[in-house]
Design a protein around this motif. Structure first.
Motif, PDB file in Angstrom:
ATOM      1  N   LEU A  75       0.662   0.699  -6.074  1.00  0.00           N
ATOM      2  CA  LEU A  75       1.847   1.160  -5.507  1.00  0.00           C
ATOM      3  C   LEU A  75       2.605   0.140  -5.090  1.00  0.00           C
ATOM      4  N   GLU A  76       3.959   0.555  -4.530  1.00  0.00           N
ATOM      5  CA  GLU A  76       4.637  -0.540  -3.747  1.00  0.00           C
ATOM      6  C   GLU A  76       4.606  -0.137  -2.217  1.00  0.00           C
ATOM      7  N   CYS A  77       4.410  -1.291  -1.410  1.00  0.00           N
ATOM      8  CA  CYS A  77       4.480  -1.080  -0.209  1.00  0.00           C
ATOM      9  C   CYS A  77       5.703  -1.962   0.588  1.00  0.00           C
ATOM     10  N   TYR A  78       6.218  -1.699   1.751  1.00  0.00           N
ATOM     11  CA  TYR A  78       7.069  -2.536   2.454  1.00  0.00           C
ATOM     12  C   TYR A  78       6.087  -3.479   3.018  1.00  0.00           C
ATOM     13  N   LYS A 134       8.993  -6.160  -0.601  1.00  0.00           N
ATOM     14  CA  LYS A 134       8.192  -5.146  -1.029  1.00  0.00           C
ATOM     15  C   LYS A 134       7.082  -5.901  -1.588  1.00  0.00           C
ATOM     16  N   THR A 135       5.854  -5.261  -1.779  1.00  0.00           N
ATOM     17  CA  THR A 135       4.612  -6.003  -2.280  1.00  0.00           C
ATOM     18  C   THR A 135       3.839  -4.980  -2.997  1.00  0.00           C
ATOM     19  N   ARG A 138       4.356  -3.710   8.808  1.00  0.00           N
ATOM     20  CA  ARG A 138       4.183  -3.235   7.456  1.00  0.00           C
ATOM     21  C   ARG A 138       3.369  -4.181   6.562  1.00  0.00           C
ATOM     22  N   ASN A 139       2.382  -3.533   5.979  1.00  0.00           N
ATOM     23  CA  ASN A 139       1.854  -4.410   4.719  1.00  0.00           C
ATOM     24  C   ASN A 139       0.994  -3.641   3.706  1.00  0.00           C
ATOM     25  N   CYS A 140       0.097  -4.092   3.103  1.00  0.00           N
ATOM     26  CA  CYS A 140      -0.837  -3.570   2.236  1.00  0.00           C
ATOM     27  C   CYS A 140      -2.050  -3.444   2.658  1.00  0.00           C
TER      28      CYS A 140
END
Length: 116
Positions: free
Chosen positions: A22-25, A42-43, A60-62
C-alpha cells in the motif's frame, strides 16, 4: 438499481484491503494537522501506514511488516497505524466518520434491497 450496485462496488473497493503493497504518506516535518498532502512524498509499504504525534507535532511514514489498525499511547505521544491507501493522511476522527458513513450506506442498501 444500477446506482445501488455502483455504490456497493465503490464501498467494497474502498473497504477491501489489498494484498500488495500500500502507499503511505512520508514526512518528518510540515505534516502537522490539519494535514495537506500538497508536496508530501509517498512511499510503498508492506505493512501499515503510521502517524505519530507528540507535543503537537506529527510525523507520517510506513511501519514495515506490521499489519494493524488503531491508535496507542507510546513514549508520551500517540501512534496510529492503518492499512488503507494513504490512510495516514487523515486524522483519527476523520477515519471514524468514514467508518460510520460506510456502515450507514451498507445498512441502507440492505434495507432497500428487501423493499424493492
Amino acid at each position: 438499481m444500477n446506482i445501488a450496485l455502483g455504490l456497493c462496488l465503490f464501498v467494497l473497493t474502498v473497504a477491501v484491503q489489498q494484498v500488495s503493497a500500500l502507499e503511505c504518506y512520508s514526512c518528518l516535518t510540515g505534516c502537522d494537522d490539519p494535514f495537506s498532502a500538497n508536496g508530501v512524498s509517498k512511499t510503498d509499504c508492506s505493512g501499515s501506514c503510521m502517524k505519530t504525534e507528540k507535543d503537537g507535532k506529527a510525523m507520517r511514514n510506513c511501519l514495515p511488516g506490521v499489519k494493524k489498525n488503531g491508535c496507542e499511547e507510546a513514549a508520551g505521544g500517540n501512534v496510529c497505524l492503518c492499512t488503507g491507501e494513504l490512510c495516514n493522511g487523515a486524522s483519527e476522527r476523520y477515519l471514524s466518520r468514514v467508518s460510520i458513513v460506510v456502515t450507514i450506506v451498507c445498512v441502507c442498501m440492505s434495507v432497500f434491497k428487501h423493499i424493492f
